[in-house]
Scaffold this motif. Structure first.
Motif, PDB file in Angstrom:
ATOM      1  N   VAL A 759       0.871  -1.313   0.099  1.00  0.00           N
ATOM      2  CA  VAL A 759       0.363   0.124  -0.244  1.00  0.00           C
ATOM      3  C   VAL A 759       0.961   1.350  -0.183  1.00  0.00           C
ATOM      4  CG1 VAL A 759      -1.443   1.156   1.669  1.00  0.00           C
ATOM      5  CG2 VAL A 759      -1.888  -1.122   1.240  1.00  0.00           C
ATOM      6  N   HIS A 760       1.501   0.540   0.732  1.00  0.00           N
ATOM      7  CA  HIS A 760       2.430   2.752   1.009  1.00  0.00           C
ATOM      8  C   HIS A 760       3.961   2.173  -0.317  1.00  0.00           C
ATOM      9  CE1 HIS A 760       1.458   4.081   4.070  1.00  0.00           C
ATOM     10  NE2 HIS A 760       0.399   3.098   4.566  1.00  0.00           N
ATOM     11  N   GLN A 761       4.505   1.356  -0.677  1.00  0.00           N
ATOM     12  CA  GLN A 761       4.420   1.252  -2.027  1.00  0.00           C
ATOM     13  C   GLN A 761       4.068   2.188  -3.031  1.00  0.00           C
ATOM     14  OE1 GLN A 761       5.773  -2.312  -2.570  1.00  0.00           O
ATOM     15  NE2 GLN A 761       7.977  -2.157  -1.407  1.00  0.00           N
ATOM     16  N   THR A 762       3.374   1.735  -3.001  1.00  0.00           N
ATOM     17  CA  THR A 762       2.059   2.582  -4.144  1.00  0.00           C
ATOM     18  C   THR A 762       1.690   3.997  -4.714  1.00  0.00           C
ATOM     19  OG1 THR A 762       1.291  -0.491  -4.733  1.00  0.00           O
ATOM     20  CG2 THR A 762       0.362   1.916  -5.865  1.00  0.00           C
ATOM     21  N   LEU A 763       1.458   4.073  -2.544  1.00  0.00           N
ATOM     22  CA  LEU A 763       1.008   5.437  -2.660  1.00  0.00           C
ATOM     23  C   LEU A 763       2.628   6.057  -2.669  1.00  0.00           C
ATOM     24  CD1 LEU A 763      -0.837   7.696  -1.156  1.00  0.00           C
ATOM     25  CD2 LEU A 763      -0.015   6.450   1.093  1.00  0.00           C
ATOM     26  N   LYS A 764       3.853   5.730  -2.395  1.00  0.00           N
ATOM     27  CA  LYS A 764       5.265   6.513  -2.905  1.00  0.00           C
ATOM     28  C   LYS A 764       5.299   6.841  -4.470  1.00  0.00           C
ATOM     29  CE  LYS A 764       9.621   6.504  -1.757  1.00  0.00           C
ATOM     30  NZ  LYS A 764      10.801   6.064  -1.187  1.00  0.00           N
ATOM     31  N   LYS A 765       5.124   5.701  -4.647  1.00  0.00           N
ATOM     32  CA  LYS A 765       5.382   6.242  -6.613  1.00  0.00           C
ATOM     33  C   LYS A 765       3.791   6.665  -6.766  1.00  0.00           C
ATOM     34  CE  LYS A 765       4.901   2.920 -10.762  1.00  0.00           C
ATOM     35  NZ  LYS A 765       6.778   3.455 -10.908  1.00  0.00           N
ATOM     36  N   VAL A 766       2.916   6.834  -6.881  1.00  0.00           N
ATOM     37  CA  VAL A 766       1.194   7.696  -7.200  1.00  0.00           C
ATOM     38  C   VAL A 766       1.637   8.958  -7.314  1.00  0.00           C
ATOM     39  CG1 VAL A 766      -0.824   7.455  -7.145  1.00  0.00           C
ATOM     40  CG2 VAL A 766       0.323   5.407  -7.273  1.00  0.00           C
ATOM     41  N   THR A 767       2.263   9.026  -5.526  1.00  0.00           N
ATOM     42  CA  THR A 767       2.597  10.192  -5.316  1.00  0.00           C
ATOM     43  C   THR A 767       3.578  11.105  -6.007  1.00  0.00           C
ATOM     44  OG1 THR A 767       1.941  10.118  -3.006  1.00  0.00           O
ATOM     45  CG2 THR A 767       3.469  12.047  -3.325  1.00  0.00           C
ATOM     46  N   GLU A 768       5.064   9.955  -6.478  1.00  0.00           N
ATOM     47  CA  GLU A 768       5.612  10.914  -7.470  1.00  0.00           C
ATOM     48  C   GLU A 768       5.484  10.837  -8.659  1.00  0.00           C
ATOM     49  OE1 GLU A 768       9.405   8.887  -4.886  1.00  0.00           O
ATOM     50  OE2 GLU A 768       9.038   7.857  -6.702  1.00  0.00           O
ATOM     51  N   GLU A 769       4.543  10.509  -9.411  1.00  0.00           N
ATOM     52  CA  GLU A 769       4.850  10.124 -10.286  1.00  0.00           C
ATOM     53  C   GLU A 769       3.589  11.278 -10.911  1.00  0.00           C
ATOM     54  OE1 GLU A 769       5.804   8.534 -12.452  1.00  0.00           O
ATOM     55  OE2 GLU A 769       5.601   6.217 -12.245  1.00  0.00           O
ATOM     56  N   LEU A 770       2.275  11.737 -10.019  1.00  0.00           N
ATOM     57  CA  LEU A 770       1.535  13.037 -10.140  1.00  0.00           C
ATOM     58  C   LEU A 770       2.876  14.382  -9.661  1.00  0.00           C
ATOM     59  CD1 LEU A 770      -1.556  11.751  -8.501  1.00  0.00           C
ATOM     60  CD2 LEU A 770      -0.706  12.023 -11.115  1.00  0.00           C
ATOM     61  N   GLU A 771       3.913  13.983  -8.647  1.00  0.00           N
ATOM     62  CA  GLU A 771       3.961  15.033  -8.297  1.00  0.00           C
ATOM     63  C   GLU A 771       5.272  15.285  -9.618  1.00  0.00           C
ATOM     64  OE1 GLU A 771       4.180  17.978  -5.536  1.00  0.00           O
ATOM     65  OE2 GLU A 771       4.083  15.543  -4.897  1.00  0.00           O
ATOM     66  N   GLU A 772       5.629  14.742 -10.085  1.00  0.00           N
ATOM     67  CA  GLU A 772       6.696  15.185 -10.661  1.00  0.00           C
ATOM     68  C   GLU A 772       7.261  14.810 -12.104  1.00  0.00           C
ATOM     69  OE1 GLU A 772      10.166  13.300  -8.739  1.00  0.00           O
ATOM     70  OE2 GLU A 772       9.168  13.868  -6.815  1.00  0.00           O
ATOM     71  N   ARG A 773       6.852  13.589 -12.235  1.00  0.00           N
ATOM     72  CA  ARG A 773       6.873  13.086 -13.968  1.00  0.00           C
ATOM     73  C   ARG A 773       5.977  12.764 -14.641  1.00  0.00           C
ATOM     74  NH1 ARG A 773      10.032   8.074 -15.119  1.00  0.00           N
ATOM     75  NH2 ARG A 773       8.474   6.885 -14.579  1.00  0.00           N
ATOM     76  N   PHE A 774       4.905  12.266 -13.500  1.00  0.00           N
ATOM     77  CA  PHE A 774       3.422  12.759 -15.039  1.00  0.00           C
ATOM     78  C   PHE A 774       2.995  12.222 -15.812  1.00  0.00           C
ATOM     79  CE2 PHE A 774       3.736  17.237 -14.495  1.00  0.00           C
ATOM     80  CZ  PHE A 774       3.152  18.143 -13.485  1.00  0.00           C
ATOM     81  N   LYS A 775       3.409  10.602 -14.840  1.00  0.00           N
ATOM     82  CA  LYS A 775       3.148   9.103 -15.734  1.00  0.00           C
ATOM     83  C   LYS A 775       2.509   8.743 -15.218  1.00  0.00           C
ATOM     84  CE  LYS A 775       8.052   8.987 -18.362  1.00  0.00           C
ATOM     85  NZ  LYS A 775       8.388   8.284 -19.699  1.00  0.00           N
TER      86      LYS A 775
END
Length: 914
Positions: A759-775
RNA sequence: GCCCGGGUGGCGGAACUGGCAGACGCACGGGACUUAAAAUCCCGGGGCCGUAAGGCCGUGCGGGUUCGAUUCCCGCCCCGGGCACCA
């Protein structure tokens, strides 16, 4: 429980609207975030490109809001333009009615997508409340000398007596309405001096590095096209004239063997007058005038020229040099004349060969001799000067400077910087645009309309026939006015503005859309600007984005806003840059077959008969002797159109049994992939998708199919997967509602801990994608993966149930920027009384991420031979011991020497043996 | 002609800084449920060889650097988009 997306979507759209969730106002104590998508042209219906663009923007807007920003997310309409006028010419509907009803329809479509716009800020550029400020800005520019009047060359249809846009000229250079060959004509026009800002526009690209896509920066740089060289004077003594040329290679000056002028160059006719070449030159110039601009400039045309019958004198050697005019020299770049050095410029080389002109080598590579008669192509690299008088022996770079200085000393030339960028012609001979607020008075000349008389409104009764110079000229009560200066009879300017003018500052208007004394309130613009994230199609990489940058700089110089020292985007503000970050989304493509390809595939031509076509397609016999060409003409189909148009005609369509299937087979075999567009009829209607699968599924699919900046080909099957996923999640959450009723205590099992980590790995990934990479595609994939883990999870303890409950809660929140309606519904279903749209984004629990053991691949000589499990914090020694004791590894290391052992922490092990 | 992208399973794509190629999804095949179909659930899957264990090959093509290359370098082929022959 059934996933009734229609009810769910309608319900939450209503609630968001009622509660004004997306209304925005400046709040000094809060960090602001301005997210903007390029506003659409109201063509009638939205298309997939819009859905993609606006879905991307909506995800960012909703996410930033959840991250605690004060978000500005507006929408409006780029409402002036040619299609409205074309519709009027074709069907008689007034552009205003056509446009406003399109806007109303498209607004409903956008609302159905559940986009988080603050509709209170909506603008439409065709309304006088907006375009009066175009006029106001124009007057300021006129005052500052940025707007000026000059001649421009335009496409002219001699039969319709009208000016045509490039897109109204077909591939063969003919008028779209009457088929007459288009000519070039010079007319008086208004220009904006964007070239005054060329250097600043170029320099500030540095500021955008890292914020804008690199290709866009490169394209703008190339477009501005700064080059440093020299202006050189060549005298023509027999005529008492001087030809000025611009060159980037003054080092090759001694290799000049002829001069070439643009056909439109004023000296072309002047110099040839009275020579035996006079008639030939006149014919040539006339021929070029009749050639379409596009052809001349895309390299499609063969290089062609004519001798003017006169000679110029070389400024340094005083040799006699013949003067030519040629089709490849452009009047609007440099001085409209070039000095030709065939030995060191490929184009000059080809021209010299064609017309038997001398070639003279003046640059050689080191340790090599070049002979003019042996050259097969021009030598364009730098080198050492030869045959160049006292400059011989110098290196190219050195010689550029020395020769330029010599010319300066002799008064025969000077150093010069040239830009490719040209001033912006904003005059359009159209009805549906902003009237240019000036009056032409015989006595006073050009007189600006006084500010208090703005807006100069478009008259509603202009005749739209597609003929004549400008529709406004035919409205006497519009045209005939009194001169504001002398009170005498005068005439209004009857041109309207290029619509790029409207879109060059609309993002400022959104900051205070109702402001009545200025284009925008300075203090509000100073709060909201600079746009934090701008999103739009790559096709606007140059023009729209460059013009907007230019406008913001001009408005800054006019003093409409100033940078606050505490503003977080101070640097961009000072530079007058409108968009801090840019995301260029790729096009949505679809496969289609052109009529041209269809005929080619079946070995037919426009002269073939309809029965031959039917025979080729279906094997059936008919008796229809009409040619395909004539059939196409009757149905208004052209060779570049989609073959569907031809196949659906009554004469052909009735012979094809399963037309849909037939067409899709055809596309597979002979199709080409290109941008979805109306003229190609290769569009998918978003409304159909929303109707069948819902807005959430449509948004989810379009974001999942590819990363935002990549192009992708629309496949209707793909959306089924997105729909299925949402239905499964919805069903799962409904099923587990019980978890949210009481409180759950106790520790989770090992499996529970693993799920919580996920859950928290996913949250981390999704947060990063939305914050910076827009992937967004990989963020969605991660959410799907988490859901797969959740649905196969069987809680063993109460603690496990608590983990699952947390997982569900986080899953709903993570989905909400992508699929906001179903997320709200599930949020409510799990006992929450808040609006998810106003919730905060959860924080990652770093402690949950810790893994005790990790799995490592073990390679021998770069090939994976085994996997080992080691403690997460194991050092290299421990890992080495475990790895080398593996039976599978031993098999490959036995009897060999281990020459190296590589451990990439947490990644892999590689044993190198010999 | 010039400029900017791109080429990875049957398909869309993933692999973030040179470190397990093919995540996730679509389509497909097999099975369960059903009178049946749809829906749903379970299983399978880059290619070749092999009953299997396993082996070899594989990111447009040919070279190179490296313990290790989809990723870096050189040369080539193909596709998409743009263009104002830029002196």
């Amino acid at each position: 429980m059934k996933y009734s997306f229609k009810d769910i979507e309608r319900k939450w759209q209503r609630i968001w609207e009622e509660k004004g969730v997306f209304k925005s106002s400046p709040q000094k104590d809060k960090k602001k975030y301005y997210v903007l998508e390029m506003f659409p042209y109201p063509s009638g219906r939205i298309h997939m490109g819009h859905v993609r663009n606006y879905s991307i923007g909506d995800v960012i807007a909703r996410f930033k809001k959840m991250r605690g920003y004060n978000v500005l997310h507006p929408m409006g309409w780029d409402a002036f333009g040619l299609p409205a006028e074309n519709a009027a010419i074709k069907s008689g509907v007034h552009p205003k009615d056509w446009t406003l009803s399109n806007i109303a329809y498209m607004k409903e479509e956008l609302k159905k997508l559940g986009l988080s716009y603050d509709w209170d800020r909506e603008i439409a550029t065709c309304l006088p409340e907006y375009y009066r400020w175009n006029q106001w800005i124009f007057l300021k520019m006129l005052e500052k000398g940025i707007a000026y009047r000059s001649k421009a060359s335009v496409n002219w249809c001699p039969s319709c007596q009208t000016v045509l846009a490039n897109e109204q000229v077909d591939e063969e250079g003919r008028c779209w309405r009457c088929g007459t060959t288009v000519e070039q004509r010079e007319i008086d026009s208004w220009f904006l001096k964007i070239t005054d800002y060329a250097e600043e526009l170029l320099k500030d690209l540095e500021l955008l590095k890292g914020h804008w896509p690199e290709p866009v920066i490169t394209m703008q740089k190339n477009w501005i096209g700064k080059s440093i060289g020299a202006r050189v004077k060549f005298e023509v003594p027999e005529k008492g004239e001087t030809i000025e040329v611009f060159t980037t290679r003054p080092d090759t000056l001694f290799g000049v063997t002829y001069i070439v002028l643009a056909p439109e160059h004023p000296l072309t006719l002047k110099l040839s007058a009275g020579t035996e070449q006079e008639e030939a030159v006149k014919d040539f110039v006339e021929k070029i005038r009749r050639t379409e601009k596009r052809k001349r400039t895309t390299g499609e045309l063969e290089k062609e020229g004519v001798f003017l019958g006169v000679y110029a004198v070389h400024p340094l050697t005083e040799e006699k040099i013949p003067v030519y005019a040629a089709n490849f020299v452009l009047m609007d770049y440099g001085t409209g004349a070039v000095m030709s050095v065939p030995a060191h410029d490929q184009r000059d080389f080809e021209f010299a060969k064609k017309y038997g002109l001398p070639i003279k080598v003046v640059i050689t590579p080191e340790n090599e001799e070049l002979k003019a008669e042996e050259l097969e192509k021009a030598y364009t690299e730098p080198g050492i000067l030869v045959n160049s008088g006292k400059f011989s022996g110098m290196k190219s770079e050195e010689a550029k400077k020395a020769i330029t200085e010599e010319l300066e000393r002799l008064g025969k030339g000077k150093r010069e910087v040239q830009y490719r960028l040209r001033d912006w012609n904003i005059s359009r001979q159209r009805y549906w645009g902003t009237p240019i607020p000036v009056i032409h008075c015989k006595k006073c000349g050009i007189v600006p309309v006084p500010e208090r008389e703005l807006p100069v409104k478009l008259p509603e009764n202009a005749p739209l026939t597609g003929e004549g110079r400008s529709p406004l000229e035919r409205v006497p009560e519009f045209v005939n006015v009194k001169c504001p200066k002398c009170g005498g009879d005068a005439k209004r300017d009857c041109d309207t503005m290029d619509t790029f003018f409207d879109s060059s500052w609309y993002f400022l208007r959104y900051c205070s859309p109702k402001e009545e004394t200025l284009p925008f309130k300075p203090e509000e613009a100073e709060y909201w600007m600079v746009v934090d994230q701008y999103i739009g199609g790559i096709e606007h990489a140059v023009l729209h984005l460059l013009y907007s940058r230019f406008f913001t700089k001009v408005l800054r110089d006019i003093g409409l806003f100033k940078a606050d020292e505490n503003h977080p985007q101070k640097e961009f503000f000072k530079a007058g840059e409108p968009f801090q970050n840019l995301l260029t989304q790729g096009m949505v493509n679809k496969r289609w077959v052109s009529v041209k390809n269809l005929l080619k595939a079946y070995n037919l031509s426009e002269e073939s008969t309809v029965s031959e076509l039917v025979k080729a397609l279906t094997g059936k016999d008919t008796e229809n002797g009409e040619t395909i060409g004539s059939l196409m003409k009757r149905h208004h189909v052209t060779i570049g159109d989609n073959a569907i148009l031809l196949l659906k005609t009554e004469e052909v369509g009735k012979f094809i049994d399963n037309l849909e299937e037939f067409l899709s087979e055809l596309e597979k075999k002979y199709g080409e992939v290109s941008k979805m567009s109306k003229s190609k009829l290769n569009t998918v209607d978003p409304d159909d998708m929303i109707e069948r699968y819902g807005a959430d599924a449509t948004r989810l699919y379009i974001l999942f199919a590819a990363p935002p900046e990549a192009e992708f080909e629309w496949k209707t099957e793909g959306i089924e997967g997105a729909y299925r996923f949402l239905r499964k999640v919805f069903g799962f959450v409904a099923d587990k509602r019980g978890l949210f009723e009481g409180s759950l205590k106790g520790a989770p099992s090992k499996k529970g801990k693993d799920l919580r980590r996920k859950v928290h790995q996913t949250l981390k990934k999704v947060t990063e994608e939305l914050e910076e990479r827009f992937k967004f595609n990989t963020a969605i994939a991660a959410i799907m993966e988490l859901f797969n883990a959740m649905s196969s999870f069987k809680p063993e303890t109460e603690g496990d149930k608590a983990v699952l409950k947390e997982a569900i809660e986080k899953l709903i929140v993570m989905l909400s920027p992508f699929t906001p309606h179903v997320a709200e519904e599930m949020w409510e279903m799990t006992g929450h009384y808040t609006l998810l749209a106003k919730e905060s984004w959860p924080e990652v629990d770093e402690s949950a991420l810790k893994e005790e053991e990790i799995e490592l691949p073990v390679q021998v000589n770069g090939k994976v031979r085994d996997r080992i499990t080691v403690p997460a914090d194991a050092d290299e020694e421990t890992v080495k011991e475990i790895a080398l004791s593996s039976e599978k590894v031993k098999k490959y290391t036995e009897g060999k020497t281990i020459v190296r052992f590589i451990y990439v922490k947490g990644r892999l092990v590689n044993v190198v043996v010999r």
